[in-house]
Design a protein around this motif. Structure first.
Motif, PDB file in Angstrom:
ATOM      1  N   LYS A   1      53.361  38.105  32.813  1.00 16.19           N
ATOM      2  CA  LYS A   1      52.430  39.152  32.372  1.00 16.19           C
ATOM      3  C   LYS A   1      51.039  38.904  32.941  1.00 16.19           C
ATOM      4  O   LYS A   1      50.333  39.846  33.291  1.00 16.19           O
TER       5      LYS A   1
ATOM      6  N   PHE B   1      51.008  40.266  36.292  1.00 13.33           N
ATOM      7  CA  PHE B   1      50.874  41.734  36.307  1.00 13.33           C
ATOM      8  C   PHE B   1      49.407  42.148  36.139  1.00 13.33           C
ATOM      9  O   PHE B   1      48.942  43.113  36.746  1.00 13.33           O
ATOM     10  N   ILE B   2      48.696  41.402  35.283  1.00 16.01           N
ATOM     11  CA  ILE B   2      47.280  41.733  35.077  1.00 16.01           C
ATOM     12  C   ILE B   2      46.479  41.431  36.345  1.00 16.01           C
ATOM     13  O   ILE B   2      45.641  42.240  36.766  1.00 16.01           O
TER      14      ILE B   2
ATOM     15  N   ARG C   1      47.577  41.463  39.369  1.00 19.87           N
ATOM     16  CA  ARG C   1      47.922  42.497  40.357  1.00 19.87           C
ATOM     17  C   ARG C   1      47.183  43.805  40.058  1.00 19.87           C
ATOM     18  O   ARG C   1      46.627  44.441  40.947  1.00 19.87           O
ATOM     19  N   GLN C   2      47.178  44.173  38.773  1.00 18.18           N
ATOM     20  CA  GLN C   2      46.523  45.422  38.382  1.00 18.18           C
ATOM     21  C   GLN C   2      45.021  45.373  38.685  1.00 18.18           C
ATOM     22  O   GLN C   2      44.449  46.340  39.193  1.00 18.18           O
TER      23      GLN C   2
ATOM     24  N   ILE D   1      44.590  45.769  42.388  1.00 20.59           N
ATOM     25  CA  ILE D   1      44.815  47.154  42.833  1.00 20.59           C
ATOM     26  C   ILE D   1      43.611  48.020  42.445  1.00 20.59           C
ATOM     27  O   ILE D   1      43.090  48.800  43.245  1.00 20.59           O
ATOM     28  N   ASN D   2      43.169  47.868  41.209  1.00 20.36           N
ATOM     29  CA  ASN D   2      42.011  48.660  40.745  1.00 20.36           C
ATOM     30  C   ASN D   2      40.790  48.386  41.612  1.00 20.36           C
ATOM     31  O   ASN D   2      40.058  49.311  41.981  1.00 20.36           O
TER      32      ASN D   2
ATOM     33  N   SER E   1      41.102  49.749  45.189  1.00 19.13           N
ATOM     34  CA  SER E   1      41.086  51.211  45.322  1.00 19.13           C
ATOM     35  C   SER E   1      39.698  51.778  45.002  1.00 19.13           C
ATOM     36  O   SER E   1      39.524  52.987  44.947  1.00 19.13           O
TER      37      SER E   1
ATOM     38  N   GLU F   1      37.948  48.881  28.859  1.00 13.91           N
ATOM     39  CA  GLU F   1      39.151  48.828  28.019  1.00 13.91           C
ATOM     40  C   GLU F   1      38.800  48.864  26.536  1.00 13.91           C
ATOM     41  O   GLU F   1      39.564  49.370  25.720  1.00 13.91           O
TER      42      GLU F   1
ATOM     43  N   THR G   1      42.156  51.005  25.293  1.00 16.94           N
ATOM     44  CA  THR G   1      43.333  50.408  25.930  1.00 16.94           C
ATOM     45  C   THR G   1      43.525  48.982  25.420  1.00 16.94           C
ATOM     46  O   THR G   1      44.639  48.488  25.337  1.00 16.94           O
TER      47      THR G   1
ATOM     48  N   LEU H   1      46.770  46.776  24.713  1.00 16.50           N
ATOM     49  CA  LEU H   1      47.027  45.545  25.470  1.00 16.50           C
ATOM     50  C   LEU H   1      47.235  44.351  24.543  1.00 16.50           C
ATOM     51  O   LEU H   1      48.079  43.492  24.808  1.00 16.50           O
TER      52      LEU H   1
ATOM     53  N   LYS I   1      42.552  38.650  34.191  1.00 13.57           N
ATOM     54  CA  LYS I   1      41.387  39.377  34.716  1.00 13.57           C
ATOM     55  C   LYS I   1      40.508  38.450  35.548  1.00 13.57           C
ATOM     56  O   LYS I   1      40.035  38.827  36.620  1.00 13.57           O
TER      57      LYS I   1
END
Lengths: 429, 299
Positions: free
Chosen positions: A3, A6-7, A9-10, A13-14, A17, A227, A232, A236, A249
């Motif tokens: 997990k 995943f954070i 990676r997110q 990506i954020n 972008s 968040e 969110t 989370l 993060k």
């Protein structure tokens, strides 16, 4: 662990972008390198066309000019000048005629009292296009050689009496253990008094690191704040633990920040190592690779520290718009480091007592030590002590922030209080 | 053991006591209504149940014991305020949140596509969340709660911003989940939906249980001693009837203690009064809510 990945990676990506990140992280350094490359290309082309050097011993395509020597000084044409490019005339009429026919592009008149007054005249047609005034040295060199009675070697010594200026800055040289100071401009640092750009590199690095820390740790703060505001966070917290969230993060945004810093330092490295004559750098100048390595270590340490401090603020601030003063509290030591990092090298005090202390103090070392590294050779024990203290402080502050990252704080609507913030930091660390 | 067992929990924030004393159980496969006026302590109670907040006192058992990291993946939670990333595309947002619930990517994608189709959001999946209407965001939030196929769902105000068609769709989905054995706790102010969906309810006020139990039993408890009658003409005075009042074209007959509804029905038929409607007067949940909260009548 999955997990947390995943954070990470997110967050990456954020961040990737976001156009503002791409411009700042990659666009600006790339542009700087491209500009340098462009200038070098133009220079190399014009070099091929060849009319820029002022070295009298070099030859290239020259305009044919004439001269009327009324002083009788010129007995020889320097042998290093191309033959037939300086034509002697007895009188102005003949020279004027050749000028009108285009045989010569201009002519000089050396009056009889030249030796007393040092004045000569230069005659060129009114219609002459933009001229390359770089050729005036031809007549100066000719006069000098003749003043020296045709002794080419003596004339050459007078023309350029200093081939190598050995500059010495006592304080910097002493700090480097390089008392003869012969290599002052061979690396970045304020000791190089003959080249402002080299002198400014430590200040540039301090500013670059300050911006980088601010940029990266603000990204973490913004991520948490957003968040919290859009709730969110509540979702989370029912998927991951607060520590997983903080770790994910921090690692994600540290990676983005590290990449940005690597690009920036890489650009500085390329610009200063390949800039050479374009930036008017001495031929012996190099940007040492060890500075890059140590800088990246201090970046990671500094980011970890300030990202944690900012995350702690993010955990306690109920609304993003109320965060200004709270952020200032967290970054105030960084501001001190920034001011010292910028000013000390300009005042040639990079190795004075205060910068040395601040380069070891963990809250300022990520900037001040990088400044000192780019200014002079830092003793290894100071570097190691600074890294150890930075690492230890990181562990303590990270632990304190992780403890602050509790749902109760994250979802609290309580206004931010500096007293509560420091109390929690001290208690938890 | 029930999926949720809450015993005498209390929670304060500074001087404010958000939850004073709340206890309840939620049985497996039921839809449980958590009701109360604004500020009653519902959200705090939910956060305590979910281990987001630690209670000052009391015990919570969820899915057979204390909350653990593993159990988080078996629970779906939808807070009242939307908890979605506004600046990223809907599909990416939902898949990311599902990944944090431990759902394998392929399974999450398949389930998501099914839900997007069903909730009529498939064509909007590439849009940023903030570009969706409030109703669409609400549906997206519901999908996020269900996507990892939890066995326990806690959902706060699920019907906000939904039009009648989508409201019915969400009710259908909730009933299907109940039929599959999923336990649902629903907090809402929409009493009509609670009456239609919930098996049992807990009404809390000022952080304390005020009404708790089977919904039908509660309504019976509050039915009073009255019948609703509709006739073609006005009603005369009747023996055993204390009061006659008019309610939307019907008459509400409040009976004396020793009078039964059968007695009144016999009297009415004996007098040849044509009856279009005759039923025991059962109050709506809204009426019970108002009586309990405003009048303190908790029976």
């Amino acid at each position: 662990m999955k997990k947390t990945f995943f954070i990470i990676r997110q967050e990456l990506i954020n961040t990737f972008s976001r156009p503002s990140y791409l411009v700042v992280a990659f666009g600006i350094p790339l542009l700087a390198v491209l500009i340098l490359g462009g200038v070098k290309l133009i220079q190399s082309r014009s070099g091929e066309e060849g009319t820029t050097s002022t070295n009298p011993s070099e030859t290239w395509e020259m305009e044919i000019e004439g001269y009327i020597d009324q002083s009788g000084l010129i007995q020889v044409i320097p042998p290093d000048l191309p033959e037939g490019h300086l034509i002697s005339y007895e009188n102005a009429g003949q020279a004027q005629q050749d000028l009108a026919s285009g045989k010569i592009s201009a002519y000089y008149i050396i009056p009889p009292d030249y030796l007393d007054k040092g004045e000569i005249s230069y005659v060129f047609p009114e219609t002459r296009p933009l001229i390359d005034t770089g050729q005036e040295w031809v007549m100066k060199w000719t006069l000098l050689v003749n003043l020296m009675g045709g002794d080419l070697e003596a004339a050459d010594q007078i023309w350029n009496p200093v081939w190598n200026l050995d500059e010495r800055n006592i304080s910097a040289s002493a700090a480097q253990g390089d008392l003869d100071g012969s290599e002052a401009c061979s690396r970045p640092g304020s000791a190089c008094e003959s080249n402002d750009l080299i002198r400014y590199i430590p200040s540039i690095m301090a500013a670059l690191f300050f911006v980088s820390f601010m940029n990266s740790s603000t990204m973490l703060f913004t991520s948490i704040g957003t968040e919290k505001e859009n709730r969110t966070l509540e979702v989370l917290l029912l998927s991951i633990s607060p520590r997983q969230m903080l770790a994910g993060k921090t690692i994600g945004l540290a990676s983005a920040g590290l990449l940005q810093t690597m690009f920036w330092i890489g650009a500085v490295f390329i610009i200063f190592n390949l800039g050479g004559s374009t930036l008017n750098l001495p031929a012996e100048f190099t940007f040492p690779t060890y500075i890059i390595v140590w800088s990246l270590i201090f970046f990671v340490g500094g980011f970890g520290l300030y990202a944690s401090l900012m995350a702690g603020v993010g955990a306690l601030v109920p609304k993003m718009k109320d965060a200004g003063a709270a952020n200032l509290i967290a970054i105030s030591p960084l501001l001190l480091g920034y001011i010292v990092g910028i000013m000390a090298p300009l005042a040639e005090l990079a190795n004075a007592v205060i910068p040395i202390i601040l380069s070891i103090f963990p809250f300022t070392s990520p900037i001040v030590m990088v400044m000192r590294l780019t200014d002079s050779v830092v003793p290894l024990w100071q570097l190691l002590l600074s890294v150890v203290l930075l690492l230890a402080t990181n562990i303590l502050i990270n632990r304190a922030t992780a403890a602050m990252f509790q749902a109760q704080n994250l979802l609290s609507g309580q206004p931010f209080s500096a007293k509560r913030y420091f109390k929690l930091l001290l208690e938890r660390s | 053991m029930h999926p949720i067992e809450v015993s005498q929990i209390a929670k304060s924030f500074g001087d404010t006591q958000a939850v004073v004393d709340v206890s309840f159980d939620v049985k497996g496969g039921e839809i449980f209504g958590l009701l109360g006026p604004n500020g009653a302590g519902k959200t705090t109670a939910i956060r305590i149940v979910l281990d987001i907040f630690q209670p000052d006192r009391g015990k919570v058992s969820i899915l057979g014991g204390p909350m653990s990291e593993d159990k988080k993946d078996r629970i779906g939670y939808m807070p009242e305020e939307r908890g979605l990333y506004q600046d990223i595309p809907l599909e990416r947002c939902l898949l990311y949140l599902a990944s944090l619930k431990g759902t394998p990517d392929q399974k999450a994608r398949k389930t998501l596509n099914d839900y997007l189709e069903r909730f009529d959001l498939a064509e909007h999946k590439s849009k940023k969340v903030k570009e969706l209407s409030k109703g669409m965001q609400q549906k997206a939030q519901i999908i996020n709660t269900l996507l990892h196929q939890p066995e326990l769902i806690i959902i706060d105000e699920p019907f906000t911003a939904l039009d009648p068609l989508n409201l019915q769709l969400v009710k259908d989905v909730m009933q299907e989940l109940r039929a599959q054995g999923v336990t649902i706790i629903m907090s809402t102010h929409q009493m009509q939906q609670v009456e239609e969906l919930c098996d049992r309810i807990l009404l809390i006020n000022d952080g304390i249980n005020v009404l708790y139990g089977n919904l039908d039993e509660i309504r019976q408890r509050f039915s009073g001693h009255a019948v609703m009658v509709r006739t073609g003409s006005n009603l005369p005075e009747l023996p055993g009837v204390k009061d006659i009042s008019s309610h939307n074209g019907d008459f509400k007959l409040t009976l004396m203690e020793d009078t039964t509804p059968q007695d009144v029905l016999k009297t009415l038929t004996a007098r040849d009064i044509i009856l279009e409607k005759f039923e025991i007067a059962v109050p709506t949940l809204s009426e019970i809510f108002i009586r309990v909260i405003e009048e303190g009548d908790a029976k």
